[in-house]
Motif scaffolding. Structure first.
Motif, short mmCIF file in Angstrom:
data_model
loop_
_atom_site.label_atom_id
_atom_site.label_comp_id
_atom_site.label_asym_id
_atom_site.label_seq_id
_atom_site.Cartn_x
_atom_site.Cartn_y
_atom_site.Cartn_z
N UNK A 51 0.85 -1.19 0.00
CA UNK A 51 0.00 0.00 0.00
C UNK A 51 0.89 1.24 0.00
N UNK A 52 0.55 2.19 -0.87
CA UNK A 52 1.35 3.41 -0.99
C UNK A 52 0.76 4.48 -0.08
N UNK A 53 1.28 4.53 1.13
CA UNK A 53 0.81 5.49 2.13
C UNK A 53 1.80 6.64 2.18
N UNK A 54 1.29 7.85 2.02
CA UNK A 54 2.13 9.05 2.04
C UNK A 54 1.62 10.01 3.10
N UNK A 64 -3.67 7.55 1.28
CA UNK A 64 -3.36 6.42 0.43
C UNK A 64 -3.20 6.98 -0.98
N UNK A 65 -1.99 6.82 -1.53
CA UNK A 65 -1.70 7.36 -2.85
C UNK A 65 -2.42 6.55 -3.89
N UNK A 66 -3.14 7.22 -4.75
CA UNK A 66 -3.90 6.54 -5.80
C UNK A 66 -3.02 6.40 -7.03
N UNK A 67 -3.16 5.26 -7.72
CA UNK A 67 -2.42 5.05 -8.96
C UNK A 67 -2.99 5.94 -10.04
N UNK A 68 -2.11 6.56 -10.79
CA UNK A 68 -2.56 7.47 -11.85
C UNK A 68 -2.32 6.89 -13.19
#
Length: 68
Positions: A51-54, A64-68
């Protein structure tokens, strides 16, 4: 804290992050009755699981960073 409650807390943290309602480490620590260090470890556990947590300093929140 047993494994089941730990996993439930991780799932709840992930849900809060997805909704953008996680807030600060202090607020999460109070909610779960744990230390802020434990909350940091939980966030790191989620990061290790992909999980990409920033952290946004200006908003003082984790997201939570969303995929672009």
């Amino acid at each position: 804290m047993d494994y089941r409650s730990y996993e439930q807390r991780l799932a709840y943290i992930l849900e809060l992050l997805e909704k953008g309602r996680f807030g600060s480490l202090d607020a999460a620590a109070i909610r779960f009755c744990v230390s802020t260090r434990t909350v940091k470890r939980m966030l790191n556990h989620l990061r290790e699981n992909g999980h990409q947590i920033v952290y946004d300093r200006s908003a003082n929140k984790y997201f939570l960073k969303k995929d672009e």
